[in-house]
Every structure is written in C-alpha cells, then in structure tokens.
Design a protein around this motif. Sequence first.
Motif, PDB file in Angstrom:
ATOM      1  N   ASP A 103       0.825  -1.205   0.000  1.00 15.02           N
ATOM      2  CA  ASP A 103       0.000   0.000   0.000  1.00 15.02           C
ATOM      3  C   ASP A 103       0.860   1.257   0.000  1.00 15.02           C
ATOM      4  N   LEU A 104       1.949   1.242   0.762  1.00 13.81           N
ATOM      5  CA  LEU A 104       2.868   2.389   0.767  1.00 13.81           C
ATOM      6  C   LEU A 104       3.403   2.661  -0.637  1.00 13.81           C
ATOM      7  N   GLU A 105       3.754   1.584  -1.345  1.00 15.58           N
ATOM      8  CA  GLU A 105       4.267   1.728  -2.711  1.00 15.58           C
ATOM      9  C   GLU A 105       3.188   2.250  -3.658  1.00 15.58           C
ATOM     10  N   GLN A 106       1.974   1.682  -3.565  1.00 16.70           N
ATOM     11  CA  GLN A 106       0.890   2.105  -4.449  1.00 16.70           C
ATOM     12  C   GLN A 106       0.501   3.558  -4.224  1.00 16.70           C
ATOM     13  N   LEU A 107       0.695   4.035  -2.994  1.00 19.97           N
ATOM     14  CA  LEU A 107       0.359   5.420  -2.656  1.00 19.97           C
ATOM     15  C   LEU A 107       1.553   6.365  -2.788  1.00 19.97           C
ATOM     16  N   TYR A 108       2.700   5.840  -3.184  1.00 18.62           N
ATOM     17  CA  TYR A 108       3.928   6.637  -3.344  1.00 18.62           C
ATOM     18  C   TYR A 108       4.263   7.413  -2.070  1.00 18.62           C
ATOM     19  N   LEU A 109       4.003   6.789  -0.924  1.00 18.01           N
ATOM     20  CA  LEU A 109       4.223   7.472   0.355  1.00 18.01           C
ATOM     21  C   LEU A 109       5.679   7.387   0.782  1.00 18.01           C
ATOM     22  N   GLU A 110       6.235   8.539   1.084  1.00 19.96           N
ATOM     23  CA  GLU A 110       7.610   8.620   1.562  1.00 19.96           C
ATOM     24  C   GLU A 110       7.693   9.311   2.915  1.00 19.96           C
ATOM     25  N   LYS A 111       6.779  10.272   3.146  1.00 22.67           N
ATOM     26  CA  LYS A 111       6.813  11.041   4.387  1.00 22.67           C
ATOM     27  C   LYS A 111       5.468  10.938   5.100  1.00 22.67           C
ATOM     28  N   GLU A 112       5.516  10.762   6.402  1.00 26.44           N
ATOM     29  CA  GLU A 112       4.297  10.649   7.201  1.00 26.44           C
ATOM     30  C   GLU A 112       3.416  11.896   7.090  1.00 26.44           C
ATOM     31  N   GLU A 113       4.035  13.050   6.946  1.00 28.40           N
ATOM     32  CA  GLU A 113       3.257  14.291   6.883  1.00 28.40           C
ATOM     33  C   GLU A 113       2.454  14.440   5.585  1.00 28.40           C
ATOM     34  N   ASP A 114       2.683  13.569   4.608  1.00 31.96           N
ATOM     35  CA  ASP A 114       1.910  13.598   3.370  1.00 31.96           C
ATOM     36  C   ASP A 114       0.612  12.793   3.461  1.00 31.96           C
ATOM     37  N   VAL A 115       0.395  12.108   4.590  1.00 31.03           N
ATOM     38  CA  VAL A 115      -0.738  11.195   4.737  1.00 31.03           C
ATOM     39  C   VAL A 115      -1.928  11.877   5.404  1.00 31.03           C
ATOM     40  N   LEU A 116      -3.092  11.717   4.800  1.00 30.32           N
ATOM     41  CA  LEU A 116      -4.366  12.060   5.425  1.00 30.32           C
ATOM     42  C   LEU A 116      -5.146  10.762   5.586  1.00 30.32           C
TER      43      LEU A 116
ATOM     44  N   LYS B 190      -1.472  13.382  -4.639  1.00 32.03           N
ATOM     45  CA  LYS B 190      -2.875  13.455  -5.056  1.00 32.03           C
ATOM     46  C   LYS B 190      -3.449  12.089  -5.431  1.00 32.03           C
ATOM     47  N   CYS B 191      -3.149  11.097  -4.581  1.00 29.54           N
ATOM     48  CA  CYS B 191      -3.708   9.777  -4.824  1.00 29.54           C
ATOM     49  C   CYS B 191      -4.193   9.186  -3.500  1.00 29.54           C
ATOM     50  N   GLY B 192      -5.092   8.229  -3.595  1.00 31.12           N
ATOM     51  CA  GLY B 192      -5.625   7.624  -2.392  1.00 31.12           C
ATOM     52  C   GLY B 192      -5.988   6.176  -2.609  1.00 31.12           C
ATOM     53  N   LYS B 193      -6.260   5.525  -1.485  1.00 33.51           N
ATOM     54  CA  LYS B 193      -6.646   4.119  -1.529  1.00 33.51           C
ATOM     55  C   LYS B 193      -7.455   3.806  -0.284  1.00 33.51           C
ATOM     56  N   GLN B 194      -8.499   3.019  -0.465  1.00 29.07           N
ATOM     57  CA  GLN B 194      -9.222   2.504   0.691  1.00 29.07           C
ATOM     58  C   GLN B 194      -8.619   1.148   1.013  1.00 29.07           C
ATOM     59  N   ILE B 195      -8.176   0.975   2.254  1.00 29.06           N
ATOM     60  CA  ILE B 195      -7.585  -0.297   2.646  1.00 29.06           C
ATOM     61  C   ILE B 195      -8.482  -0.979   3.678  1.00 29.06           C
ATOM     62  N   VAL B 196      -8.453  -2.290   3.691  1.00 28.97           N
ATOM     63  CA  VAL B 196      -9.170  -3.065   4.697  1.00 28.97           C
ATOM     64  C   VAL B 196      -8.129  -3.566   5.680  1.00 28.97           C
ATOM     65  N   LEU B 197      -8.300  -3.168   6.941  1.00 30.58           N
ATOM     66  CA  LEU B 197      -7.316  -3.529   7.957  1.00 30.58           C
ATOM     67  C   LEU B 197      -7.367  -5.023   8.253  1.00 30.58           C
TER      68      LEU B 197
END
Length: 147
Positions: A78-91, A120-127
């Motif tokens: 999920d981190l890869e699909q969302l291109y997440l690198e920094k925690e402050e970029d997450v909502l 500017k991308c998002g994903k709904q994840i199931v925990l």
Amino acid sequence: MKIATKFLGEVEIGEQDILTFEHGLLGFEGERKFVLLPIDADLPLAILQSVERPEIGFIIAYPFAFKKDYSFDISEDDLEQLYLEKEEDVLTYSIVTMKDTFQDSTINLLAPLIINIEKKCGKQIVLQDSKSYPLRYPMQSLEGSAK
C-alpha cells in the motif's frame, strides 16, 4: 472547473484538487477521480465527491477525533501504491454512515481511506491486524483532536 455534487450543488474545483483512487472505493471500483470538499473548518468532517458522477459523494470523518487511540500499519504494498515517503503527506479518513441524528451515525474504522496529499492519490484499505476495528463505530462524541 465546475462540478455538480451530491451535497453542495455546483462547486468550483481546480485540476490540482483532484485525487485519483486507482482501485476506486469498495463497492465503487469504477470511480477513480474524487475531490475533498470541506464542510466546516471547525468540524472533523469533509465530503469525498466523485468528480464525474454527482450522485457519488460520501461524508467522511477524521477518525482520530472520534477514537483517539485509533492506529494501524500500512502494508509495504500500500505504501508503494500510494507513493508514500513522508508521514506528513498522509491524510486518513473514514466513511460516515449517516443516521437520523448525528449521535446515531457511525464511521467505518475497518476500511480507512488513506490519501497521499502530495501525490494526489488515495486508496481505501481493509485492515487485517488483530485490533479488528468495527465497520460501524459510533460517532457519539469527540474523543481526540479534530485538527
């Protein structure tokens, strides 16, 4: 550009405001382009509105305002699909199921919306973790920080 919305009528948005959910949302996999629309700066709520279909809009909530100890891990995939690198970029948001009164409404803590505000991308994840958050958590009162 102007779009028609489910809750607010016609609103003006910029191309830079559009979020792409590559896999759509659960039950709405064909819908990929959404925009976040504020409701009130003092409320931990917003609207996630489809850019292309006015009838598809969701009231969403900042889950930490209702369950202050809400936490989960995001998988490497999920981190890869969302291109997440920094925690402050997450909502993080949860979809609200509205009832007759706000006190009877619930938020979905089991399947949060994760948004990379920078990309500017998002994903709904199931925990999948052992905390097993509920699909319908009562919104009876604010627990945590609304901001």
